[in-house]
Design a protein around this motif. Structure first.
Motif, PDB file in Angstrom:
ATOM      1  N   ALA A 154      -9.151  25.193   3.875  1.00 10.91           N
ATOM      2  CA  ALA A 154     -10.386  25.185   3.738  1.00 10.91           C
ATOM      3  C   ALA A 154     -10.548  26.384   5.656  1.00 10.91           C
ATOM      4  O   ALA A 154     -11.602  26.856   5.144  1.00 10.91           O
ATOM      5  N   TYR A 193     -21.599  25.382   1.082  1.00  7.44           N
ATOM      6  CA  TYR A 193     -21.592  26.015  -0.080  1.00  7.44           C
ATOM      7  C   TYR A 193     -23.325  25.688   0.294  1.00  7.44           C
ATOM      8  O   TYR A 193     -24.214  27.051   0.500  1.00  7.44           O
ATOM      9  N   ASP A 194     -24.203  24.507   0.042  1.00  3.63           N
ATOM     10  CA  ASP A 194     -24.846  24.975   0.873  1.00  3.63           C
ATOM     11  C   ASP A 194     -25.456  25.112   1.760  1.00  3.63           C
ATOM     12  O   ASP A 194     -27.072  25.808   1.969  1.00  3.63           O
ATOM     13  N   ILE A 245      -4.883  21.558   2.107  1.00  7.58           N
ATOM     14  CA  ILE A 245      -6.726  21.748   2.366  1.00  7.58           C
ATOM     15  C   ILE A 245      -6.118  22.229   3.408  1.00  7.58           C
ATOM     16  O   ILE A 245      -7.715  23.133   3.250  1.00  7.58           O
ATOM     17  N   ARG A 251     -16.151  21.739  -0.120  1.00  6.25           N
ATOM     18  CA  ARG A 251     -16.428  23.350  -0.013  1.00  6.25           C
ATOM     19  C   ARG A 251     -18.388  23.202  -0.591  1.00  6.25           C
ATOM     20  O   ARG A 251     -18.799  23.775  -0.877  1.00  6.25           O
ATOM     21  N   ASP A 252     -18.826  22.057  -0.861  1.00  6.27           N
ATOM     22  CA  ASP A 252     -20.139  21.018  -1.475  1.00  6.27           C
ATOM     23  C   ASP A 252     -21.143  22.016  -0.424  1.00  6.27           C
ATOM     24  O   ASP A 252     -21.905  22.033  -0.154  1.00  6.27           O
ATOM     25  N   LYS A 267     -13.149  14.134   4.231  1.00  4.22           N
ATOM     26  CA  LYS A 267     -13.684  14.807   2.978  1.00  4.22           C
ATOM     27  C   LYS A 267     -12.759  15.509   2.171  1.00  4.22           C
ATOM     28  O   LYS A 267     -11.858  15.880   2.651  1.00  4.22           O
ATOM     29  N   THR A 268     -13.742  15.571   0.994  1.00  6.77           N
ATOM     30  CA  THR A 268     -12.426  15.814  -0.080  1.00  6.77           C
ATOM     31  C   THR A 268     -12.941  17.293  -0.087  1.00  6.77           C
ATOM     32  O   THR A 268     -14.195  18.136   0.504  1.00  6.77           O
ATOM     33  N   PRO A 269     -11.925  18.270  -1.095  1.00  4.73           N
ATOM     34  CA  PRO A 269     -11.835  19.653  -0.764  1.00  4.73           C
ATOM     35  C   PRO A 269     -13.048  19.803  -1.700  1.00  4.73           C
ATOM     36  O   PRO A 269     -14.226  21.113  -0.861  1.00  4.73           O
ATOM     37  N   HIS A 270     -13.491  19.118  -2.547  1.00  2.00           N
ATOM     38  CA  HIS A 270     -14.776  19.116  -3.266  1.00  2.00           C
ATOM     39  C   HIS A 270     -15.914  19.679  -2.694  1.00  2.00           C
ATOM     40  O   HIS A 270     -16.824  20.311  -2.208  1.00  2.00           O
ATOM     41  N   GLU A 271     -15.908  18.242  -1.424  1.00  2.00           N
ATOM     42  CA  GLU A 271     -17.270  17.894  -0.807  1.00  2.00           C
ATOM     43  C   GLU A 271     -17.339  19.198   0.620  1.00  2.00           C
ATOM     44  O   GLU A 271     -18.798  19.288   0.906  1.00  2.00           O
TER      45      GLU A 271
END
Length: 124
Positions: free
Chosen positions: A74, A107-108, A70, A103-104, A97-101
């Motif tokens: 990242a 992206y933001d 991960i 990524r978010d 942070k999780t990978p999804h957090e």
């Protein structure tokens, strides 16, 4: 007496030799050890504690390997995004942070940068 069945398994030679030596020192044959394990399984409907400990240790190693992947992914995603003009936070954000957090957040930030470069027609 119930009919016996034969089991065959493959082991690395060193494990077989080492295990046989220990069993012999303790007065057991390999067949007796297998019978004892299978009897335990039937009596307890579960694996012995030492097998659970080994599984937990193996799961920890798998978890550590996944975390490493991960982190590496990242870093690669952020490096690629930077080549496309992304100037936001780097992969130091990964801590906690999780990978999804992660990524978010990335992206933001990218969306904010794109919106800042856009020229919108004046409202009439």
């Amino acid at each position: 007496m119930e009919a016996a069945v034969q089991m065959n398994t493959r082991l690395e030679r060193s494990i077989k030799t080492g295990g046989d030596a220990v069993l012999s020192q303790c007065g057991y044959s390999p067949s007796q050890a297998v019978r004892a394990l299978w009897t335990y399984l039937c009596d307890h409907q579960d694996v012995p504690p030492f097998m659970k400990e080994a599984e937990a240790s193996g799961m920890d190693a798998i978890r550590q390997r996944k975390l490493s992947l991960i982190h590496d992914s990242a870093g690669l995603a952020i490096k690629t995004a930077r080549q496309c003009g992304y100037t936001g936070p780097d992969n130091n954000l990964l801590a906690g942070k999780t990978p999804h957090e992660l990524r978010d957040v990335m992206y933001d930030d990218m969306l904010g940068e794109m919106e800042a470069r856009c020229v919108y027609p004046e409202s009439r």
